[in-house]
Design an enzyme around this catalytic site. Structure first.
Site, PDB file in Angstrom:
ATOM      1  N   ASP A 187     -29.258 -64.610  -9.644  1.00  0.00           N
ATOM      2  CA  ASP A 187     -28.574 -63.556 -10.133  1.00  0.00           C
ATOM      3  C   ASP A 187     -27.820 -63.894 -11.361  1.00  0.00           C
ATOM      4  O   ASP A 187     -27.725 -65.664 -11.400  1.00  0.00           O
ATOM      5  CB  ASP A 187     -27.067 -62.925  -9.503  1.00  0.00           C
ATOM      6  CG  ASP A 187     -26.420 -62.783  -9.812  1.00  0.00           C
ATOM      7  OD1 ASP A 187     -26.260 -61.311 -10.204  1.00  0.00           O
ATOM      8  OD2 ASP A 187     -25.089 -62.960 -10.209  1.00  0.00           O
ATOM      9  N   ASP A 236     -24.110 -63.402 -13.998  1.00  0.00           N
ATOM     10  CA  ASP A 236     -22.852 -63.385 -13.872  1.00  0.00           C
ATOM     11  C   ASP A 236     -22.328 -64.221 -12.201  1.00  0.00           C
ATOM     12  O   ASP A 236     -22.482 -63.240 -11.563  1.00  0.00           O
ATOM     13  CB  ASP A 236     -22.565 -62.187 -13.815  1.00  0.00           C
ATOM     14  CG  ASP A 236     -22.413 -61.550 -15.390  1.00  0.00           C
ATOM     15  OD1 ASP A 236     -22.777 -62.940 -15.631  1.00  0.00           O
ATOM     16  OD2 ASP A 236     -23.000 -60.337 -15.576  1.00  0.00           O
TER      17      ASP A 236
END
Length: 240
Positions: free
Chosen positions: A12, A14
């Site tokens: 991922d 963020d």
């Protein structure tokens, strides 16, 4: 590790690669450093990309162009230990990809600024482009039928398609998948992994809180490893 037994590390972005949220970080470029309350209140659950389109339109109307967004984003720090983790993954020739609900432009600006673009063979995220007027325009990654994911992105579907394409290219599956994330939209791909895989869950964040529920934790077959810094992830991967 031979070419047909690669480790896949899916990140991922963020609150994982970077220690913050790219979409909310850019409001630092707005007059007053924040978005109007009416704009914030327009968000509908599961429709974040459409909301971000309105945020970008508002910023442009306030005189904030793409170059200003780029400058602000380059001040968003990496999560502690990420650079050392990236160095290790480059040395061991792991396959690395990104699955993110951010967008192509934000991620590209940050990775290019820090010299890590070449580490990632694929970046799966929402498409973005800069218009002739300097406004950043944003679209959804895809449409899907998954009932639990945001309408614009199912990371499970993307991860499965990536793995299938790897098998077609190399005639062999990945030896192991390590998924690194923090958010609730990382649960769906985590649930698709097998018992030899690893899900790295950032401690104290939404995914960690979900997995503390026994009925949710039992839906994940992969080994669950809680992490606070990239050093924790590096230590576990080095032990493989």
């Amino acid at each position: 590790m031979t070419n047909d037994t690669k480790l896949l590390v899916a990140f991922d972005f963020d609150h994982t690669v970077v220690d913050g949220n790219t979409d909310t970080w850019i409001t630092k470029a707005a007059p007053g450093g924040d978005s109007p309350k009416a704009l914030k209140d327009s968000y509908v659950t599961g429709h974040w990309t459409q909301y971000m389109g309105r945020v970008l339109q508002h910023l442009h109307s306030e005189g904030v162009d793409a170059s200003a967004l780029q400058q602000v984003l380059q001040g968003l720090p990496y999560t502690a230990g990420m650079e050392q983790l990236f160095q290790h993954l480059a040395q061991c020739a792991a396959h690395c990809i990104i699955l993110s609900d951010s967008n192509t432009q934000f991620i590209e600006w940050i990775l290019q600024d820090r010299g890590h673009s070449s580490l990632f063979s694929k970046v799966y995220t929402n498409p973005a482009r800069v218009s002739d007027q300097g406004q950043l325009l944003l679209g959804p990654y895809h449409s899907h039928s998954c009932p639990t994911c945001p309408v614009n992105m199912c990371k499970r579907l993307i991860l499965q398609q990536h793995m299938q394409q790897h098998v077609l290219r190399s005639q062999a599956p990945y030896c192991r998948v390590a998924y690194v994330g923090d958010g609730s939209n990382d649960l769906c791909p985590a649930q698709s992994l097998g018992p030899t895989d690893i899900v790295f869950v950032r401690a104290g964040f939404a995914l960690d809180k979900l997995l503390q529920k026994p009925e949710v934790a039992c839906s994940v077959q992969a080994e669950i490893v809680r992490w606070q810094t990239g050093h924790d992830i590096l230590q576990r991967l080095q032990a493989l």
